[in-house]
Design a protein around this motif. Sequence first.
Motif, PDB file in Angstrom:
ATOM      1  N   VAL A 237       3.545  -4.216   0.357  1.00  0.00           N
ATOM      2  CA  VAL A 237       3.534  -4.890   1.652  1.00  0.00           C
ATOM      3  C   VAL A 237       4.950  -5.360   1.954  1.00  0.00           C
ATOM      4  O   VAL A 237       5.571  -6.045   1.137  1.00  0.00           O
ATOM      5  CB  VAL A 237       2.556  -6.087   1.641  1.00  0.00           C
ATOM      6  CG1 VAL A 237       2.546  -6.784   2.989  1.00  0.00           C
ATOM      7  CG2 VAL A 237       1.156  -5.620   1.259  1.00  0.00           C
ATOM      8  N   SER A 238       5.459  -4.980   3.120  1.00  0.00           N
ATOM      9  CA  SER A 238       6.805  -5.407   3.522  1.00  0.00           C
ATOM     10  C   SER A 238       6.803  -6.917   3.757  1.00  0.00           C
ATOM     11  O   SER A 238       5.747  -7.524   3.955  1.00  0.00           O
ATOM     12  CB  SER A 238       7.237  -4.672   4.783  1.00  0.00           C
ATOM     13  OG  SER A 238       6.462  -5.092   5.881  1.00  0.00           O
TER      14      SER A 238
ATOM     15  N   SER B  58       5.603  -1.294   5.253  1.00  0.00           N
ATOM     16  CA  SER B  58       4.499  -1.381   4.292  1.00  0.00           C
ATOM     17  C   SER B  58       4.061   0.040   3.958  1.00  0.00           C
ATOM     18  O   SER B  58       4.101   0.934   4.808  1.00  0.00           O
ATOM     19  CB  SER B  58       3.329  -2.172   4.875  1.00  0.00           C
ATOM     20  OG  SER B  58       3.682  -3.519   5.063  1.00  0.00           O
TER      21      SER B  58
ATOM     22  N   ASP C 236       7.420  -8.690   6.315  1.00  0.00           N
ATOM     23  CA  ASP C 236       6.752  -9.135   7.546  1.00  0.00           C
ATOM     24  C   ASP C 236       5.309  -8.649   7.626  1.00  0.00           C
ATOM     25  O   ASP C 236       4.614  -8.906   8.603  1.00  0.00           O
ATOM     26  CB  ASP C 236       7.544  -8.722   8.793  1.00  0.00           C
ATOM     27  CG  ASP C 236       7.457  -7.239   9.102  1.00  0.00           C
ATOM     28  OD1 ASP C 236       6.858  -6.486   8.317  1.00  0.00           O
ATOM     29  OD2 ASP C 236       8.001  -6.829  10.145  1.00  0.00           O
ATOM     30  N   GLY C 237       4.844  -7.939   6.592  1.00  0.00           N
ATOM     31  CA  GLY C 237       3.451  -7.500   6.546  1.00  0.00           C
ATOM     32  C   GLY C 237       3.147  -6.283   7.399  1.00  0.00           C
ATOM     33  O   GLY C 237       1.998  -5.925   7.552  1.00  0.00           O
ATOM     34  N   SER C 238       4.173  -5.607   7.945  1.00  0.00           N
ATOM     35  CA  SER C 238       3.878  -4.454   8.795  1.00  0.00           C
ATOM     36  C   SER C 238       4.892  -3.337   8.552  1.00  0.00           C
ATOM     37  O   SER C 238       4.703  -2.525   7.659  1.00  0.00           O
ATOM     38  CB  SER C 238       3.807  -4.849  10.263  1.00  0.00           C
ATOM     39  OG  SER C 238       5.037  -5.420  10.692  1.00  0.00           O
TER      40      SER C 238
ATOM     41  N   ASP D 116      -4.954  -4.583   7.594  1.00  0.00           N
ATOM     42  CA  ASP D 116      -4.871  -5.464   6.435  1.00  0.00           C
ATOM     43  C   ASP D 116      -3.772  -4.976   5.497  1.00  0.00           C
ATOM     44  O   ASP D 116      -3.869  -3.885   4.932  1.00  0.00           O
ATOM     45  CB  ASP D 116      -6.214  -5.479   5.714  1.00  0.00           C
ATOM     46  CG  ASP D 116      -6.197  -6.289   4.440  1.00  0.00           C
ATOM     47  OD1 ASP D 116      -5.212  -7.029   4.201  1.00  0.00           O
ATOM     48  OD2 ASP D 116      -7.164  -6.187   3.671  1.00  0.00           O
ATOM     49  N   PRO D 117      -2.695  -5.764   5.322  1.00  0.00           N
ATOM     50  CA  PRO D 117      -1.593  -5.305   4.484  1.00  0.00           C
ATOM     51  C   PRO D 117      -1.977  -5.119   3.018  1.00  0.00           C
ATOM     52  O   PRO D 117      -1.319  -4.384   2.296  1.00  0.00           O
ATOM     53  CB  PRO D 117      -0.523  -6.388   4.652  1.00  0.00           C
ATOM     54  CG  PRO D 117      -1.199  -7.552   5.244  1.00  0.00           C
ATOM     55  CD  PRO D 117      -2.441  -7.064   5.926  1.00  0.00           C
TER      56      PRO D 117
END
Length: 163
Positions: A46-47, A54, A49-51, A27-28
């Motif tokens: 949170v980056s 982050s 792209d969410g990953s 979970d971001p």
Amino acid sequence: MRRRGYHLRSVWRLPAAPERCWEVLADPAMTRPTWWPGMSAHGVHVSPDGSLGSRARLRFRSPLGYSLAVHLTVTGIDPGRCATLAVTGDLEGRAQVQVEADGRPGTTLVRVLWDVRTVRPWMNLTGPVLAPVFARAHAHVMAAGERGLTRHLTGGDATSPAP
């Protein structure tokens, strides 16, 4: 002063499908403190792209009365299976979280691997004697995370004490 290295491994068996476990663990928004007793999160970023990229600052409270602040940054990801994190702060090194079905329907194995060195001078100084104590404290913190995540996945109250 020489930094002391630790290779720590925890294996969690969780009562949910791997996809659900990954969804919660990755979970971001870093909602882990809602179900992991003794953990707090600050500075969650949170980056786009969410990953990858982050990051968050986490503080873990030890059963021995001290706490550790670590900064985690996602440096590698195999969605649904594995995340690799750079670790800085009171510890430095890397961590990895692996998620996989364990062969039983609706049950997942999560392996959490830490390959870190202590940064705090008092931990480096006392490490030769207290390393086993630090490893047990780590196991205690990780077991609290497993119990909290189990309660979260099964709809239990994450803040109630474990049986």
